[in-house]
Design a protein around this motif. Sequence first.
Motif, PDB file in Angstrom:
ATOM      1  N   THR A  50       0.859  -1.173   0.000  1.00 21.62           N
ATOM      2  CA  THR A  50       0.000   0.000   0.000  1.00 21.62           C
ATOM      3  C   THR A  50       0.903   1.233   0.000  1.00 21.62           C
ATOM      4  O   THR A  50       2.125   1.134   0.137  1.00 21.62           O
ATOM      5  CB  THR A  50      -0.905   0.037   1.247  1.00 21.62           C
ATOM      6  N   LEU A  51       0.294   2.413  -0.128  1.00 17.55           N
ATOM      7  CA  LEU A  51       1.088   3.636  -0.062  1.00 17.55           C
ATOM      8  C   LEU A  51       1.670   3.854   1.330  1.00 17.55           C
ATOM      9  O   LEU A  51       2.608   4.631   1.513  1.00 17.55           O
ATOM     10  CB  LEU A  51       0.225   4.841  -0.456  1.00 17.55           C
ATOM     11  N   ASP A  52       1.141   3.121   2.304  1.00 22.31           N
ATOM     12  CA  ASP A  52       1.598   3.250   3.683  1.00 22.31           C
ATOM     13  C   ASP A  52       2.674   2.219   4.038  1.00 22.31           C
ATOM     14  O   ASP A  52       3.134   2.158   5.166  1.00 22.31           O
ATOM     15  CB  ASP A  52       0.396   3.106   4.625  1.00 22.31           C
ATOM     16  N   GLY A  53       3.066   1.389   3.078  1.00 22.62           N
ATOM     17  CA  GLY A  53       4.084   0.392   3.353  1.00 22.62           C
ATOM     18  C   GLY A  53       3.619  -1.012   3.034  1.00 22.62           C
ATOM     19  O   GLY A  53       2.653  -1.230   2.309  1.00 22.62           O
ATOM     20  N   PRO A  85      -6.080  -1.040   1.722  1.00 29.43           N
ATOM     21  CA  PRO A  85      -6.313  -0.758   0.301  1.00 29.43           C
ATOM     22  C   PRO A  85      -5.132  -1.246  -0.540  1.00 29.43           C
ATOM     23  O   PRO A  85      -4.186  -0.521  -0.822  1.00 29.43           O
ATOM     24  CB  PRO A  85      -6.440   0.763   0.263  1.00 29.43           C
ATOM     25  N   VAL A  86      -5.163  -2.484  -0.951  1.00 26.73           N
ATOM     26  CA  VAL A  86      -4.022  -3.140  -1.580  1.00 26.73           C
ATOM     27  C   VAL A  86      -3.804  -2.657  -3.013  1.00 26.73           C
ATOM     28  O   VAL A  86      -4.756  -2.534  -3.794  1.00 26.73           O
ATOM     29  CB  VAL A  86      -4.229  -4.667  -1.573  1.00 26.73           C
ATOM     30  N   GLU A  87      -2.545  -2.401  -3.355  1.00 22.72           N
ATOM     31  CA  GLU A  87      -2.182  -2.017  -4.717  1.00 22.72           C
ATOM     32  C   GLU A  87      -1.307  -3.066  -5.395  1.00 22.72           C
ATOM     33  O   GLU A  87      -1.188  -3.092  -6.619  1.00 22.72           O
ATOM     34  CB  GLU A  87      -1.473  -0.674  -4.709  1.00 22.72           C
ATOM     35  N   LYS A  88      -0.657  -3.922  -4.600  1.00 28.99           N
ATOM     36  CA  LYS A  88       0.121  -5.037  -5.149  1.00 28.99           C
ATOM     37  C   LYS A  88       0.191  -6.133  -4.105  1.00 28.99           C
ATOM     38  O   LYS A  88       0.281  -5.852  -2.908  1.00 28.99           O
ATOM     39  CB  LYS A  88       1.548  -4.592  -5.517  1.00 28.99           C
ATOM     40  N   CYS A 120      12.986 -15.334  -5.405  1.00 29.39           N
ATOM     41  CA  CYS A 120      12.125 -15.717  -4.271  1.00 29.39           C
ATOM     42  C   CYS A 120      10.740 -15.092  -4.307  1.00 29.39           C
ATOM     43  O   CYS A 120       9.933 -15.337  -3.403  1.00 29.39           O
ATOM     44  CB  CYS A 120      12.806 -15.332  -2.954  1.00 29.39           C
ATOM     45  N   TRP A 121      10.435 -14.302  -5.328  1.00 27.72           N
ATOM     46  CA  TRP A 121       9.195 -13.526  -5.331  1.00 27.72           C
ATOM     47  C   TRP A 121       8.342 -13.799  -6.560  1.00 27.72           C
ATOM     48  O   TRP A 121       8.860 -13.990  -7.654  1.00 27.72           O
ATOM     49  CB  TRP A 121       9.512 -12.037  -5.314  1.00 27.72           C
ATOM     50  N   ILE A 122       7.025 -13.763  -6.372  1.00 25.24           N
ATOM     51  CA  ILE A 122       6.093 -13.696  -7.482  1.00 25.24           C
ATOM     52  C   ILE A 122       5.074 -12.607  -7.147  1.00 25.24           C
ATOM     53  O   ILE A 122       4.562 -12.546  -6.027  1.00 25.24           O
ATOM     54  CB  ILE A 122       5.419 -15.056  -7.766  1.00 25.24           C
ATOM     55  N   ASP A 123       4.824 -11.715  -8.102  1.00 25.41           N
ATOM     56  CA  ASP A 123       4.019 -10.522  -7.873  1.00 25.41           C
ATOM     57  C   ASP A 123       2.685 -10.598  -8.605  1.00 25.41           C
ATOM     58  O   ASP A 123       2.577 -11.213  -9.680  1.00 25.41           O
ATOM     59  CB  ASP A 123       4.758  -9.272  -8.353  1.00 25.41           C
TER      60      ASP A 123
END
Length: 204
Positions: A50-53, A85-88, A120-123
Amino acid sequence: FDDIIFISGNGTNIMQKGEKLYSMGMNQADVARLIAYMRTLPDCIFTASTLDGIYYEQHDEDFERLQVEGYHNQIHLVKDVTKEPVEKLAIYRRAGIAGIGAAIEERWKDTFRVFQAGECWIDFVDPAADKGNALKELQKILGIRPEETMAFGDNFNDIGMFQQAGESYAVANAADGVKKAAKHVAPSYEENGVLEILRKLAEE
């Protein structure tokens, strides 16, 4: 530093001086379904950007150290990330994402834009989200053309950005598919490849 404009979240945000110049969210109903699925994955930690972290539900000291000391993120351990409020969204698997990444991508590719972002990541982002689309928006904001733009990248989520830039460089340690998508190859990050190319260009 204040003059730097940041494209973050795989193209979901453009920020300058803490102000949002462009943003693309996610369908929250789809987000809730994906999070329910992520909670069933063994040996994985999932994050909601989020924009907050970064919000996450699973306490893990090594993961938290990576986020804070490695990525310099603001992190928030919560009981339920669906309240944000999820963005990713992203899945982190310390043992590597390759063993499960293909199956996950196949399952969710019709709902989200899904791609591996490192070993190690999938987005997961909105289907229209892309670093290239964000760069196009930034070019409009700044009044510059693609041929006046140079992009550097190291992973598959950088390919859209390569396509929107007149000049593009993949670092030498990138996957072959990433290097093929770029016009040039720079030395690896271990050799300060991006800085080396910029210095050479400045001297010309």
